[in-house]
Write a protein that holds these residues in place. Structure first.
Motif, short mmCIF file in Angstrom:
data_model
loop_
_atom_site.label_atom_id
_atom_site.label_comp_id
_atom_site.label_asym_id
_atom_site.label_seq_id
_atom_site.Cartn_x
_atom_site.Cartn_y
_atom_site.Cartn_z
N ARG A 46 -57.63 -79.85 0.30
CA ARG A 46 -57.06 -79.29 1.42
C ARG A 46 -57.05 -80.16 3.01
O ARG A 46 -56.09 -79.62 3.69
N ILE A 47 -58.43 -80.67 3.01
CA ILE A 47 -58.30 -81.35 3.79
C ILE A 47 -57.77 -82.76 4.18
O ILE A 47 -56.91 -82.79 5.35
N ILE A 48 -57.98 -84.10 3.75
CA ILE A 48 -57.27 -85.00 3.95
C ILE A 48 -57.27 -85.71 1.85
O ILE A 48 -58.40 -85.56 1.13
N SER A 49 -56.24 -86.61 2.50
CA SER A 49 -55.86 -87.05 0.80
C SER A 49 -56.74 -87.52 -0.07
O SER A 49 -57.56 -88.76 1.04
N ARG A 50 -56.79 -88.82 -0.92
CA ARG A 50 -57.36 -89.69 -1.74
C ARG A 50 -57.59 -90.94 -0.92
O ARG A 50 -58.79 -92.03 -0.68
N SER A 51 -56.02 -91.11 -0.10
CA SER A 51 -56.81 -92.31 0.52
C SER A 51 -55.25 -91.94 1.77
O SER A 51 -54.55 -91.41 1.65
N GLY A 52 -55.10 -92.61 3.15
CA GLY A 52 -54.65 -92.43 4.41
C GLY A 52 -55.16 -93.61 4.98
O GLY A 52 -55.70 -94.26 5.26
N HIS A 53 -54.91 -92.78 6.42
CA HIS A 53 -55.26 -93.99 8.12
C HIS A 53 -55.73 -92.69 8.68
O HIS A 53 -55.19 -91.64 8.76
N VAL A 54 -56.79 -93.20 9.07
CA VAL A 54 -57.37 -92.83 10.54
C VAL A 54 -57.67 -93.80 11.71
O VAL A 54 -58.46 -94.97 10.74
N GLY A 55 -57.67 -93.46 12.62
CA GLY A 55 -57.36 -94.57 13.65
C GLY A 55 -56.73 -95.89 13.13
O GLY A 55 -55.70 -95.65 12.42
N THR A 56 -57.87 -97.28 13.54
CA THR A 56 -57.91 -98.24 12.83
C THR A 56 -57.44 -98.86 11.89
O THR A 56 -58.11 -99.72 11.04
N TYR A 57 -58.42 -97.89 11.32
CA TYR A 57 -58.46 -97.81 9.30
C TYR A 57 -57.80 -96.83 8.23
O TYR A 57 -57.58 -95.97 8.52
N SER A 58 -57.45 -98.01 7.26
CA SER A 58 -57.29 -97.10 6.25
C SER A 58 -58.49 -97.18 5.14
O SER A 58 -59.17 -97.43 5.80
N TYR A 59 -57.95 -96.30 4.12
CA TYR A 59 -59.35 -95.13 3.49
C TYR A 59 -58.57 -95.39 2.02
O TYR A 59 -57.72 -95.04 2.17
N THR A 60 -59.34 -95.69 1.06
CA THR A 60 -59.42 -94.71 0.18
C THR A 60 -61.03 -94.50 -0.71
O THR A 60 -61.97 -94.98 -0.71
N VAL A 61 -60.93 -93.06 -1.18
CA VAL A 61 -61.75 -92.94 -1.81
C VAL A 61 -61.85 -93.27 -3.26
O VAL A 61 -60.69 -93.35 -3.80
N HIS A 62 -63.17 -93.14 -3.91
CA HIS A 62 -63.16 -93.83 -5.27
C HIS A 62 -63.85 -93.09 -5.77
O HIS A 62 -65.91 -93.27 -5.20
N GLY A 63 -64.38 -92.36 -6.96
CA GLY A 63 -65.97 -92.83 -7.08
C GLY A 63 -67.28 -91.33 -6.54
O GLY A 63 -66.96 -91.20 -6.16
#
Length: 134
Positions: A46-63
């Motif tokens: 509901r809040i954020i997707s598995r990958s995205g951009h926040v500020g100067t960082y991209s992120y990918t959640v895994h396991g």
């Protein structure tokens, strides 16, 4: 000894980068009490997707963790324990070093020596996995 010194700098750089990511993520998402909370936010869908951009960082959640990439291409991959502690292994440290703007390639043996020399700042939380004390 010079190689171990370079490995120590790499490990300390990783720890500082992880702290900067924690601060940036908390500033962008005030609902985060700790970096590990990103897993729950993603799993809630509901809040954020598995990958995205926040500020100067991209992120990918895994396991059990997340990979962060800064706008200069530096990669910090971290896993989280059940209690939300941040942990990392030699592979993650090595990958961080290779992703730096001026890549630093160090051996696992040099990294292990560096991590051991940085105790009590770092602790081995389980075989081959380390965390920042306190």
């Amino acid at each position: 000894m010079e190689r171990v010194g370079a490995a120590q700098d790499l490990v300390l750089g990783y720890v500082h980068a992880l702290k900067a990511i924690d601060e940036a993520m908390k500033a962008a998402m005030p609902s985060l009490e700790r970096l590990a909370d990103i897993l729950g936010l993603v799993r809630s869908r509901r809040i954020i997707s598995r990958s995205g951009h926040v500020g100067t960082y991209s992120y990918t959640v895994h396991g059990a963790g997340c990979r962060f990439v800064s706008d200069n291409g530096t990669e910090v991959d971290v896993d989280f324990t059940a209690d939300g502690s941040e942990i990392f292994d030699l592979w993650r440290l090595r990958w961080y070093g290779l992703s730096l703007p001026e890549p630093l390639d160090v051996t696992d043996q040099d990294l292990r020596s560096a991590v051991q020399s940085l105790q009590p700042l770092l602790t081995e939380v389980r075989p081959g996995w380390f965390g920042v004390a306190g």
